[in-house]
Design an enzyme around this catalytic site. Structure first.
Site, PDB file in Angstrom:
ATOM      1  N   ALA A  65       0.945  -1.148   0.094  1.00  0.00           N
ATOM      2  CA  ALA A  65       0.191  -0.053  -0.041  1.00  0.00           C
ATOM      3  C   ALA A  65       0.960   0.965   0.091  1.00  0.00           C
ATOM      4  CB  ALA A  65      -0.801   0.016   1.219  1.00  0.00           C
ATOM      5  N   GLY A 108       0.124  -5.233   0.265  1.00  0.00           N
ATOM      6  CA  GLY A 108      -1.031  -5.360  -0.574  1.00  0.00           C
ATOM      7  C   GLY A 108      -0.655  -5.836  -1.891  1.00  0.00           C
ATOM      8  N   GLU A 111      -1.100  -9.461  -1.405  1.00  0.00           N
ATOM      9  CA  GLU A 111      -2.700  -9.641  -1.419  1.00  0.00           C
ATOM     10  C   GLU A 111      -3.141  -9.468  -2.625  1.00  0.00           C
ATOM     11  OE1 GLU A 111      -2.684  -6.712   1.849  1.00  0.00           O
ATOM     12  OE2 GLU A 111      -3.453  -8.253   3.366  1.00  0.00           O
ATOM     13  N   GLU A 131       3.535  -6.150   6.998  1.00  0.00           N
ATOM     14  CA  GLU A 131       3.001  -5.212   7.553  1.00  0.00           C
ATOM     15  C   GLU A 131       3.301  -5.146   9.014  1.00  0.00           C
ATOM     16  OE1 GLU A 131       1.533  -7.298   5.748  1.00  0.00           O
ATOM     17  OE2 GLU A 131       0.314  -6.372   4.352  1.00  0.00           O
TER      18      GLU A 131
END
Lengths: 257, 258
Positions: A65, A108, A111, A131
């Site tokens: 992200a 992300g 993911e 994370e």
């Protein structure tokens, strides 16, 4: 629609979406996610597109992200934002999506790869959920899809240590189905996409839906769902064409009917 | 600017000279760091199409500088990961030819460094010693991987257990080095070879190195598949087109390394 952060193109029934902010390792900010959703939904509605490939420009697939964007966010803001609705919208795409992971797939980015239906990776790729190093945890499916893909103990190690794994490890653990040299990873994914694009479209969509159903139902429910999809395909012209072509030893021509 | 090594670049060749001759070019942490940074730069610089590693003075490299380690951190594992291992990995993954011009003794990690190179040209005065067992250690910096592959398991274990010097002629016989030349000709001969390689199809060389490295840990089926991928990539290079054109025009190919 002209995109800023991605490029999108179609060829022979295959759409290729490229995350295109190589200078920030294709970090997934809101604009990128909006554009990605827009492109994928557009391709999902386009009958000529039978398979989608997502890849990244440069060294990374997506390094996560956009941390800067999240830096000032409070819990209520994160809760109220529509950030994760975009992920849900990609999840609802019925066209098969192949991730061509050309490099780093972290947070992300990992993911996003796992949101795809098939993952093909460069031998230089790395997968990770780092994370925990930022005092947070995966929030877009990392703890769920990773666990379902590689099992509790491996997922736990990755999520709790934040350590990434190389592509061949990911292949051995079942997260990736094919590892190839970086120069040909997109070709490999496109080749697989063209193969899928040549199948009967209705069968492909129902098969994808049915496989995904395995993740959120018990066996009996899943088998019932599968059987209904199977019966439904007997109402298609493509099924008649597929079976005749097989018996006549020729290549089937599917029309999506 | 590094000060434990000398780096010279000309005509596509990056020549690295280990330069602590008073201690036979023993490696201290500074040298390991400078070697790593220089190799990384050589990897990224497209103008570098061949790398040569040699030593100043009498020795090639006597391995770890034990004085540098006295009183240092206690974890050998962490030290290796921080210093030698990145150097060895860079040499093995750099997709361009790496030559060692072995001018004298190559001992311990210095021997590993020579073995990590793609090709070894040795002076008649060169010698190789897997010296580790003399101080109760295990061959490191890649020697356990390189030795059995170059000379076979039985000989590799003998060299590691006994830690006796192997002279240049014996090294040639064992396949530990590619060529042995008179001492005074070492640099001229090595640089000739380096220039020749630097004028070659660098991408194809790099892909060849990658494919062989891959093949060392794969089955024939996987290696065949991998070769096909490499050929696909090589087939798209400008150098391949130039090679074919030059062949048809019956002239020498002019490769640009792309």
């Amino acid at each position: 629609m002209a995109y800023q952060n991605i490029t999108a193109a179609t060829e022979d029934g295959v759409a290729v979406v490229t995350l295109n902010r190589p200078d920030v390792l294709n970090a997934l900010n809101q604009t990128t996610m909006n554009e990605l959703v827009d492109a994928c939904e557009g391709f999902d509605r386009d009958e000529a597109v039978r398979c989608i490939v997502i890849t990244g420009a440069g060294r990374a697939f997506a390094a996560g992200a956009d941390i800067k964007e999240m830096a000032g966010a409070s819990a209520p803001q994160m809760l109220a934002g529509y950030r994760f609705q975009q992920w849900e919208r990609i999840r609802k795409i019925t066209t098969p999506i192949i991730a061509a992971v050309n490099g780093l797939a972290l947070g992300g980015g990992c993911e996003l790869a796992m949101l795809c239906d098939i993952i093909v990776a460069s031998e230089t790729a790395q997968f990770g959920q780092p994370e925990i190093n930022l005092g947070i945890m995966p929030g877009a499916g990392g703890t769920q899809r990773l666990t379902r893909a590689i099992g509790k103990y491996r997922a736990m190690e990755m999520v709790l240590t934040g350590r990434p794994i190389p592509a061949r490890q990911a292949e051995a653990w079942g997260l990736v189905t094919k590892v190839v040299p970086p120069e040909v990873v997109l070709d490999e994914a496109k080749g697989m996409a063209r193969e899928i694009a040549g199948k009967a479209p209705v069968a492909v969509r129902l098969a994808k839906e049915s496989v995904l159903k395995a993740f959120d139902t018990h066996l009996e429910g899943g088998l019932d769902f599968e059987r209904k999809c199977f019966y439904l395909l007997f109402a298609t012209e493509d099924r008649a064409e597929g079976i005749s072509a097989f018996l006549e030893k020729r290549k089937a021509i599917f029309k999506g009917r | 600017m590094p000060d434990t090594i000398i780096v010279e670049q000309s005509g596509g060749v990056m020549a690295i000279t280990l330069n602590r001759p008073d201690v036979l070019n023993a490696v201290n942490d500074q040298m390991a760091g400078e070697l790593r940074d220089t190799l990384r730069q050589g990897t990224r610089d497209a103008a570098v199409r061949c790398v040569v590693i040699t030593g100043a003075g009498r020795g090639f490299c006597s391995g770890q500088d034990l004085r540098d380690r006295a009183g240092g951190p206690t974890s050998y594992r962490e030290h290796l990961h921080a210093t030698y291992n990145p150097v060895i990995s860079l040499i093995r993954t750099m997709e361009k030819p790496v030559l060692a011009a072995v001018n004298g003794v190559a001992a311990g990690a210095g021997c590993s460094l020579a073995l990590a190179a793609d090709l070894r040209v040795a002076s008649e005065r060169a010698s190789f010693i897997e010296v580790f067992s003399r101080v109760g250690l295990v061959p490191d910096s890649g020697s356990t991987w390189f030795l059995p592959r170059l000379v076979g398991l039985g000989k590799a274990l003998e060299l590691a257990y006994l830690a006796e010097p192997v002279d240049a002629q014996e090294a040639l016989r064992l396949g530990l080095v590619n060529r042995v030349v008179p001492h005074e000709d070492l640099m001229a001969k090595t640089m000739d070879l380096a220039q020749r390689l630097a004028a070659g199809p660098t991408r194809a060389y790099g892909l060849t190195k990658r494919a062989m490295t891959y093949a060392l840990r794969s089955t024939l089926e996987d290696a065949l598949d991998y070769e096909a991928h490499m050929q696909e990539v090589a087939g798209r290079t400008a150098d391949h087109r130039e090679g074919v054109t030059a062949f048809l025009e019956k002239r020498q190919a002019r490769y640009e390394g792309r």
